[in-house]
Motif scaffolding. Sequence first.
Motif, PDB file in Angstrom:
ATOM      1  N   ASP A  48     -36.091 -34.413  33.356  1.00 41.82           N
ATOM      2  CA  ASP A  48     -35.625 -33.783  34.534  1.00 41.82           C
ATOM      3  C   ASP A  48     -35.990 -33.816  35.564  1.00 41.82           C
ATOM      4  O   ASP A  48     -37.118 -32.769  35.724  1.00 41.82           O
TER       5      ASP A  48
ATOM      6  N   ASN B  33     -22.671 -46.339  36.481  1.00 38.44           N
ATOM      7  CA  ASN B  33     -22.642 -45.566  37.208  1.00 38.44           C
ATOM      8  C   ASN B  33     -23.452 -45.398  38.373  1.00 38.44           C
ATOM      9  O   ASN B  33     -24.641 -46.381  37.775  1.00 38.44           O
TER      10      ASN B  33
ATOM     11  N   VAL C 185     -25.398 -44.229  40.262  1.00 38.15           N
ATOM     12  CA  VAL C 185     -26.899 -43.269  40.693  1.00 38.15           C
ATOM     13  C   VAL C 185     -28.158 -44.072  39.901  1.00 38.15           C
ATOM     14  O   VAL C 185     -29.459 -43.708  39.950  1.00 38.15           O
TER      15      VAL C 185
ATOM     16  N   SER D 163     -19.715 -31.116  44.314  1.00 37.37           N
ATOM     17  CA  SER D 163     -20.870 -30.158  45.129  1.00 37.37           C
ATOM     18  C   SER D 163     -21.000 -29.138  46.133  1.00 37.37           C
ATOM     19  O   SER D 163     -21.951 -28.628  46.209  1.00 37.37           O
TER      20      SER D 163
ATOM     21  N   ALA E 106     -17.309 -36.355  39.791  1.00 38.26           N
ATOM     22  CA  ALA E 106     -19.146 -36.081  38.681  1.00 38.26           C
ATOM     23  C   ALA E 106     -18.983 -34.743  38.666  1.00 38.26           C
ATOM     24  O   ALA E 106     -19.803 -34.559  38.162  1.00 38.26           O
TER      25      ALA E 106
ATOM     26  N   PRO F  75     -26.854 -40.918  33.120  1.00 40.23           N
ATOM     27  CA  PRO F  75     -26.600 -40.765  34.521  1.00 40.23           C
ATOM     28  C   PRO F  75     -27.425 -39.247  35.423  1.00 40.23           C
ATOM     29  O   PRO F  75     -27.814 -38.614  36.112  1.00 40.23           O
ATOM     30  N   ASP F  76     -27.236 -37.879  34.367  1.00 40.42           N
ATOM     31  CA  ASP F  76     -27.199 -36.882  35.527  1.00 40.42           C
ATOM     32  C   ASP F  76     -27.891 -35.244  33.988  1.00 40.42           C
ATOM     33  O   ASP F  76     -27.915 -35.968  33.016  1.00 40.42           O
ATOM     34  N   ALA F  77     -27.533 -34.203  34.542  1.00 41.18           N
ATOM     35  CA  ALA F  77     -27.971 -33.383  34.031  1.00 41.18           C
ATOM     36  C   ALA F  77     -27.427 -33.204  32.609  1.00 41.18           C
ATOM     37  O   ALA F  77     -27.457 -32.308  32.141  1.00 41.18           O
ATOM     38  N   ARG F  78     -25.741 -33.589  33.043  1.00 42.10           N
ATOM     39  CA  ARG F  78     -24.921 -32.651  32.266  1.00 42.10           C
ATOM     40  C   ARG F  78     -25.684 -33.783  31.238  1.00 42.10           C
ATOM     41  O   ARG F  78     -25.388 -33.243  30.024  1.00 42.10           O
TER      42      ARG F  78
ATOM     43  N   THR G  46     -32.844 -38.776  32.835  1.00 46.55           N
ATOM     44  CA  THR G  46     -32.245 -39.304  33.955  1.00 46.55           C
ATOM     45  C   THR G  46     -32.654 -40.968  34.681  1.00 46.55           C
ATOM     46  O   THR G  46     -34.101 -41.655  33.561  1.00 46.55           O
TER      47      THR G  46
END
Length: 677
Positions: free
Chosen positions: A244, A291, A293, A486, A506, A212-215, A270
């Motif tokens: 990315d 999620n 996103v 954020s 998040a 779902p994300d950069a993590r 992602t």
Amino acid sequence: MGESEPGEDALFALPEPAGATPTGPEAEPATGPVARVRVDSPLPHLDKPLDYRIPDKLVDTVAVGSRVRVPMAGQVLAAVVTDVVVESDFKGRLASVTSSSLVPSFSADALTLAQRIARRYGGSTWDVLRLMAPPRVLAVEKREWPAPEADPAYATALDQGASGGLSLRPGHRVLWQGLPENEPRTSVPAHALVQAALGAIGETASAILVVPDARGIQAILAECERRGLSRWTARAGGQVAVLDSDDGPTQRFGSYLAAMRGHARLVVGTRPAVMQPVPQLGFLALWDEANTVYEELHAPYLHARTVAAMRADGQKADSGAAVVIGGYALSADAIALVEHGWARAEIPARDAVRDAVPAVDVLTSERRDADGPSGWHWMPGSAWRALINAMESGPVAVMVPRAGYVHAAACAACDAWAVCRQCESPLTLPGAGADPVCLENGHPQPDWHCPECHGHRLKHLRQGIERIAEQLSRMAPDVTLTVSSSATGVVPDLSVTDGIVVATPAALPAVDGGYAHLVIVDAGVPAHAGLGAELRAVRWWLTASALVRRRADGGAVTVVGDLPDLTRRALSTWSPVDAARDEFAERAPLGFPPHRRHVHVSGDPWTVDSAVGAAGVRDGVDGATVIARPDGVSLLLPRGRAQAVVDSLRATQQRLSAGGGKGGEQLRLKVDGPLDL
């Protein structure tokens, strides 16, 4: 230019400019190779194959999947070549392609997938292709792209790890409840996913891991690098293509082409990565499928989970790609894949769950009463003592569901809600010492007084992370406090070594070894979340709890808040699949998605009614329900009937567009979007 289907020439014929003659490179006879293209146009009736002549200078360049420029009605538009044919069925004169990319940006399979997605969602093929591929970069196209060579690094990397808990064969479709891994303790079970991917790709296939994300990308990439696999770069090559959005255009487009051409056979990215073209798909995993996103915000509003399932459907059942859709918590839509027989569920045994997860304690009202007055503080005394004691063995965390300062307030004297004098919207506090403002319209409220008792002091309700952090700094002045959100900045994983971390859901960073204790304050179901709100809360809190060390190592979670029974049971017993199944069963009598599909049709009332009628949809007939909306209607349709209705609505939209509608605004479709109740 010409329309590839005979009989509709007049609809797509281009008018000649005044005084022009039909000669030159843009008006050649229909001889020689012809490119069949999809153009970048908002007009639904132009979402069809259109023919253009390929000039001699571009014959060796234009191919299926090339991005080209073509003339249309006095403009030059972007387009993608979906086919190259010897001659056109168009009876008039064809305009010519004006320019072309040096290498194709799409494979034939990717173009087929894009057309299938567009049809399912009632959208245009171009819009899907726009989401699929990043913008092209000429310098990347100019580099040498030889045939990929066999790389033994993948097999060596497979030997670096034992079984990761996923048992897969070609063509398997699995719904997976993953468990947090002990080391490292991150938001993604990277070891299990990478191990499964490497075991599935063999010597020639590719694997796609969607997170779902950069993590999530960084967690997967770290596991790959631990096994000796490097990230692909134009200078050094590599085995892992990372897609990315934070990368520059050159690296992003280069990674896309490297994956499409098989130079990097492990792909991590992602949401758009779920559509990544590869030479041979051997494995596709979508992690944290619940999620939000994964819901695309642009037309045609696709969902990555559905696209993953569609890619599996395009494969042979016994020899195609293995597809894994998973998460620490799962949605009712994912459970439907099992209930409908599309996938099998892989759920860990209770003993395995207990060994992998922290102890979760949901504070009840009775226990808060037993704690005395401190039990009803936002941080009950028992939770605070457990947090402070656990800090001796490592970092601890406090999770706050809201950003900002204070989202609601009440009169400190009589407990009446504080509302705006102008519009009666709830009052919020944007910061310490600031005047209250109303939530809906931002009306400032200086010198506020309660209309009930004329009190002037406010009591803070629904506190945000900034207010909680402010209080924690006073409650533990000698402890390092790290804020992650954020607004304040998201703290990178593994960068915190001690103290208290206060974060929004998040933004909670992983720490080495996992948190010793986590307190979730003001836990509850997100307001106005609609259908699936209880499962959304389960996902929030279980995903955060997965970053806490296992109970055998002293890890524990304290949940403070008013939770419905389904959410409370799922958290206290770590049983997200049971919660999703309960939710799925509860929706059955009402026919809510995923039991039926949801189609939102908007536009002027007459047009909407005509289109819905032409599609044969009547409220209460043949399993359909029509719900009136301010901008149109919501249709709940039996799954077996929905695609025919979407096709009919799309055809109506195209006819309206051909008749002069501006950009198809007379009728708008959103298929499988969230259902607002």
